[in-house]
Design a protein around this motif. Structure first.
Motif, PDB file in Angstrom:
ATOM      1  N   PRO A   1     -12.504   0.988   8.134  1.00  0.00           N
ATOM      2  CA  PRO A   1     -11.280   0.363   7.724  1.00  0.00           C
ATOM      3  C   PRO A   1     -10.982   0.877   6.359  1.00  0.00           C
ATOM      4  CG  PRO A   1     -13.215  -1.339   7.671  1.00  0.00           C
ATOM      5  CD  PRO A   1     -13.657   0.010   8.187  1.00  0.00           C
ATOM      6  N   PRO A   2      -9.522   0.882   6.160  1.00  0.00           N
ATOM      7  CA  PRO A   2      -9.040   0.955   4.766  1.00  0.00           C
ATOM      8  C   PRO A   2      -9.676   0.202   3.778  1.00  0.00           C
ATOM      9  CG  PRO A   2      -7.202   0.685   6.572  1.00  0.00           C
ATOM     10  CD  PRO A   2      -8.561   0.189   7.319  1.00  0.00           C
ATOM     11  N   LEU A   3      -9.690   0.725   2.681  1.00  0.00           N
ATOM     12  CA  LEU A   3     -10.343  -0.045   1.593  1.00  0.00           C
ATOM     13  C   LEU A   3      -9.584  -1.137   1.013  1.00  0.00           C
ATOM     14  CD1 LEU A   3     -10.999   3.029  -0.837  1.00  0.00           C
ATOM     15  CD2 LEU A   3     -12.568   1.729   0.567  1.00  0.00           C
ATOM     16  N   GLY A   4     -10.044  -2.559   0.765  1.00  0.00           N
ATOM     17  CA  GLY A   4      -9.588  -3.666   0.180  1.00  0.00           C
ATOM     18  C   GLY A   4      -9.493  -4.553   1.329  1.00  0.00           C
TER      19      GLY A   4
ATOM     20  N   ASP B   1      -9.705  -8.346  -5.569  1.00  0.00           N
ATOM     21  CA  ASP B   1      -8.526  -8.738  -6.183  1.00  0.00           C
ATOM     22  C   ASP B   1      -7.698  -8.618  -5.112  1.00  0.00           C
ATOM     23  OD1 ASP B   1      -6.182  -8.561  -7.520  1.00  0.00           O
ATOM     24  OD2 ASP B   1      -6.279  -6.542  -8.519  1.00  0.00           O
ATOM     25  N   PRO B   2      -7.201  -9.861  -4.695  1.00  0.00           N
ATOM     26  CA  PRO B   2      -6.127 -10.122  -3.505  1.00  0.00           C
ATOM     27  C   PRO B   2      -5.011  -9.324  -3.546  1.00  0.00           C
ATOM     28  CG  PRO B   2      -6.335 -12.234  -4.598  1.00  0.00           C
ATOM     29  CD  PRO B   2      -7.162 -11.266  -5.218  1.00  0.00           C
ATOM     30  N   ALA B   3      -4.713  -9.073  -4.995  1.00  0.00           N
ATOM     31  CA  ALA B   3      -3.123  -8.430  -5.249  1.00  0.00           C
ATOM     32  C   ALA B   3      -3.101  -6.786  -4.983  1.00  0.00           C
ATOM     33  CB  ALA B   3      -2.640  -8.747  -6.678  1.00  0.00           C
ATOM     34  N   ARG B   4      -4.255  -6.333  -4.828  1.00  0.00           N
ATOM     35  CA  ARG B   4      -4.582  -4.822  -4.845  1.00  0.00           C
ATOM     36  C   ARG B   4      -4.252  -4.464  -3.311  1.00  0.00           C
ATOM     37  NH1 ARG B   4      -8.064  -1.890  -7.367  1.00  0.00           N
ATOM     38  NH2 ARG B   4      -7.802  -3.284  -9.162  1.00  0.00           N
ATOM     39  N   ARG B   5      -3.275  -3.632  -3.235  1.00  0.00           N
ATOM     40  CA  ARG B   5      -2.821  -3.107  -1.873  1.00  0.00           C
ATOM     41  C   ARG B   5      -4.060  -2.349  -1.361  1.00  0.00           C
ATOM     42  NH1 ARG B   5       3.455  -0.932  -2.463  1.00  0.00           N
ATOM     43  NH2 ARG B   5       4.115  -2.493  -4.043  1.00  0.00           N
ATOM     44  N   PRO B   6      -4.349  -2.222  -0.042  1.00  0.00           N
ATOM     45  CA  PRO B   6      -5.028  -1.427   0.880  1.00  0.00           C
ATOM     46  C   PRO B   6      -4.972   0.023   0.533  1.00  0.00           C
ATOM     47  CG  PRO B   6      -4.152  -3.204   2.180  1.00  0.00           C
ATOM     48  CD  PRO B   6      -3.226  -3.225   0.922  1.00  0.00           C
ATOM     49  N   ALA B   7      -5.819   0.654   0.893  1.00  0.00           N
ATOM     50  CA  ALA B   7      -5.628   2.138   0.732  1.00  0.00           C
ATOM     51  C   ALA B   7      -6.573   2.815   1.560  1.00  0.00           C
ATOM     52  CB  ALA B   7      -5.917   2.577  -0.577  1.00  0.00           C
ATOM     53  N   THR B   8      -6.096   3.994   2.218  1.00  0.00           N
ATOM     54  CA  THR B   8      -7.078   4.994   3.013  1.00  0.00           C
ATOM     55  C   THR B   8      -7.665   6.010   2.059  1.00  0.00           C
ATOM     56  OG1 THR B   8      -5.323   6.682   3.490  1.00  0.00           O
ATOM     57  CG2 THR B   8      -5.581   4.740   4.834  1.00  0.00           C
TER      58      THR B   8
ATOM     59  N   ASP C   1      -4.805   7.261  -0.415  1.00  0.00           N
ATOM     60  CA  ASP C   1      -3.246   7.044  -0.237  1.00  0.00           C
ATOM     61  C   ASP C   1      -3.186   5.425  -0.087  1.00  0.00           C
ATOM     62  OD1 ASP C   1      -0.532   6.879   0.406  1.00  0.00           O
ATOM     63  OD2 ASP C   1      -0.714   7.911   2.374  1.00  0.00           O
ATOM     64  N   VAL C   2      -2.562   5.176  -1.202  1.00  0.00           N
ATOM     65  CA  VAL C   2      -2.354   3.479  -1.338  1.00  0.00           C
ATOM     66  C   VAL C   2      -0.889   3.077  -0.614  1.00  0.00           C
ATOM     67  CG1 VAL C   2      -1.739   1.767  -2.933  1.00  0.00           C
ATOM     68  CG2 VAL C   2      -3.076   3.514  -3.495  1.00  0.00           C
ATOM     69  N   MET C   3      -1.091   2.245   0.373  1.00  0.00           N
ATOM     70  CA  MET C   3      -0.158   1.683   1.071  1.00  0.00           C
ATOM     71  C   MET C   3       1.198   1.482   0.569  1.00  0.00           C
ATOM     72  SD  MET C   3      -2.038  -0.217   4.231  1.00  0.00           S
ATOM     73  CE  MET C   3      -3.385   0.738   5.237  1.00  0.00           C
ATOM     74  N   GLY C   4       2.399   1.970   0.758  1.00  0.00           N
ATOM     75  CA  GLY C   4       3.517   1.432   0.034  1.00  0.00           C
ATOM     76  C   GLY C   4       4.056   2.671  -0.905  1.00  0.00           C
ATOM     77  N   HIS C   5       4.914   2.464  -1.744  1.00  0.00           N
ATOM     78  CA  HIS C   5       5.760   3.066  -2.569  1.00  0.00           C
ATOM     79  C   HIS C   5       6.121   2.509  -3.704  1.00  0.00           C
ATOM     80  CE1 HIS C   5       6.057   5.569   1.369  1.00  0.00           C
ATOM     81  NE2 HIS C   5       5.753   6.747   0.559  1.00  0.00           N
TER      82      HIS C   5
ATOM     83  N   ALA D   1     -15.769  -3.315  -1.620  1.00  0.00           N
ATOM     84  CA  ALA D   1     -15.998  -4.614  -1.851  1.00  0.00           C
ATOM     85  C   ALA D   1     -15.501  -5.078  -3.282  1.00  0.00           C
ATOM     86  CB  ALA D   1     -17.798  -4.730  -2.071  1.00  0.00           C
ATOM     87  N   LEU D   2     -15.449  -3.858  -4.164  1.00  0.00           N
ATOM     88  CA  LEU D   2     -14.649  -4.242  -5.514  1.00  0.00           C
ATOM     89  C   LEU D   2     -13.246  -4.614  -5.314  1.00  0.00           C
ATOM     90  CD1 LEU D   2     -16.728  -1.536  -7.801  1.00  0.00           C
ATOM     91  CD2 LEU D   2     -16.855  -3.999  -7.723  1.00  0.00           C
ATOM     92  N   VAL D   3     -12.649  -3.757  -4.550  1.00  0.00           N
ATOM     93  CA  VAL D   3     -11.296  -3.899  -4.481  1.00  0.00           C
ATOM     94  C   VAL D   3     -10.861  -5.297  -3.809  1.00  0.00           C
ATOM     95  CG1 VAL D   3      -9.295  -3.040  -3.414  1.00  0.00           C
ATOM     96  CG2 VAL D   3     -10.833  -1.424  -4.533  1.00  0.00           C
ATOM     97  N   ALA D   4     -11.817  -5.745  -2.746  1.00  0.00           N
ATOM     98  CA  ALA D   4     -11.462  -6.838  -2.021  1.00  0.00           C
ATOM     99  C   ALA D   4     -11.382  -8.110  -3.032  1.00  0.00           C
ATOM    100  CB  ALA D   4     -12.323  -7.124  -0.841  1.00  0.00           C
TER     101      ALA D   4
END
Length: 403
Positions: free
Chosen positions: A314-317, A266-273, A223-227, A261-264
């Motif tokens: 912790p969430p991904l990202g 990219d600072p533009a990527r939203r966190p996700a569970t 689940d990526v945070m936001g809509h 680690a890969l997602v972190a």
């Protein structure tokens, strides 16, 4: 019953009529089209005209076959002409010859009526008919009917444009949250994606299955945070990256570490569970790892449920890492249920209470995986959830007896 006779009383009377018309138009702008719901707009139009200047109002919308269907009525319905009586005026408007003021016989009573098309952006959506049992409509009053009808038609146009956009977005969401890749034949799965509400936009809920070596399958719910579209785009990126990382056949908690680690980077990527479960049907073992996600449930052969205690990282990202794995046995008599928070969470309710509601479900004994998912969705009223819902269920298949 209104008794306006439409007569002017000279310059002063004409001035007063003009002011009344302007006040009516201002009121129409405030009272008609308060939402982007077609039915609501039509009812508001009917009620406004009935309160303002007539004895009865009918609002008709065009049907797919070109006819008219009455969708809203205000006042004495017996005074209204039928939809078929109104239809000629709509057809005339199509030909560039609008009809406005006419007299009809309705219910044995002679009435004065104004029929106006619901016209916006060169498209006729239907018609509104306003009637009086006594006295005709003045020019100013007929103009008020025209104005209110045009106003309602603009709102109908906006509503249909929004509905078309949302339909496109929903198809995009369903394409992104497509059925997951088929797992190994030794695992039976079922999945559901339920957008929140009838005005749903794309979001970040997703699920996936990844085939691994030796008959094992990795199950994923995230689940990526936001809509909105940005969340859906990030969700698709998470899904693609996870497939690449999972193909290395790492344990679930190590997959989460790599993905985090890969997602972190990219600072533009939203966190996700994210919740990962690697199932090995041959050994009857499931290994779990969680990145900020709600725990899964396992339904037994008797239809009862138990939540699995999974260490939550912790969430991904975030780039923090720190994911752990836990294993437990799983048999063909048990069904694993993974889900996003929309399935259980309710506004203003503690999450422990929400999860307890899931654990308290008692499902039909012997239900198949598809039937079990349907029962969970129905039991938690997930089709009316306040957030998107993604559900993935899995059950090991029974191994055939040795020959």
């Amino acid at each position: 019953m209104s008794e306006h006779d439409g007569r002017s009383t000279g310059p002063t009377g004409g001035h007063e009529a003009l002011l009344a018309r302007l006040r009516a138009m201002e009121a129409a702008a405030e009272q008609v089209g308060t939402s982007l719901d077609e039915a609501t707009t039509c009812h508001e139009l009917a009620e406004f005209l009935f309160r303002t200047l007539c004895d009865a109002v009918g609002v008709d919308l065009r049907t797919d076959d070109g006819g008219l269907s009455r969708v809203a009525v205000a006042g004495a319905a017996r005074l209204l002409p039928t939809e078929s009586d109104v239809a000629p005026s709509v057809r005339a408007v199509d030909g560039g010859h609008p009809l406005s003021d006419w007299v009809v016989l309705a219910g044995g009573v002679r009435v004065h009526a104004v029929s106006v098309p619901l016209l916006a952006r060169d498209r006729v959506y239907g018609a509104v008919v306003a009637v009086r049992a006594r006295g005709g409509f003045s020019d100013h009053e007929a103009a008020t009917v025209h104005f209110a009808a045009r106003l309602a038609a603009v709102h109908l146009s906006h509503a249909r444009q929004l509905a078309a956009s949302e339909d496109t977005m929903l198809h995009l969401q369903r394409a992104l949250v497509a059925e997951p890749v088929r797992p190994h034949p030794n695992l039976e799965t079922a999945s559901r994606y339920l957008p929140a509400g009838h005005r749903a936009l794309v979001g970040g809920d997703w699920f996936e299955t990844v085939r691994l070596h030796f008959g094992r399958t990795l199950l994923v719910v995230g689940d990526v945070m936001g809509h909105g579209l940005d969340a859906a785009v990030d969700m698709n990126a998470y899904r693609s990256t996870l497939r690449d990382v999972a193909s290395t056949d790492l344990a679930p908690h190590r997959v989460l570490r790599q993905l985090d680690a890969l997602v972190a980077e990219d600072p533009a990527r939203r966190p996700a569970t994210c919740l990962l479960v690697r199932i090995d049907p041959a050994r009857g073992v499931a290994m779990f790892a969680s990145a900020g996600h709600l725990p899964p449930a396992v339904f037994g052969v008797d239809g009862s449920a138990a939540l699995i205690d999974v260490p939550v990282g912790p969430p991904l990202g975030t780039g923090v890492g720190g994911y752990e794995a836990v294993s437990r046995g799983i048999t063909p008599d048990e069904t694993l249920l993974m889900f996003t928070d929309g399935l259980v969470e309710r506004r203003g309710e503690d999450i422990d209470v929400s999860l307890a509601r899931l654990a308290g479900l008692r499902l039909p004994v012997g239900a198949g995986v598809e039937a079990l998912v349907d029962a969970v969705v129905a039991g938690l009223d997930a089709r009316h959830a306040e957030d998107d819902v993604a559900v993935l269920a899995a059950r090991p298949r029974r191994r055939p007896p040795p020959a």
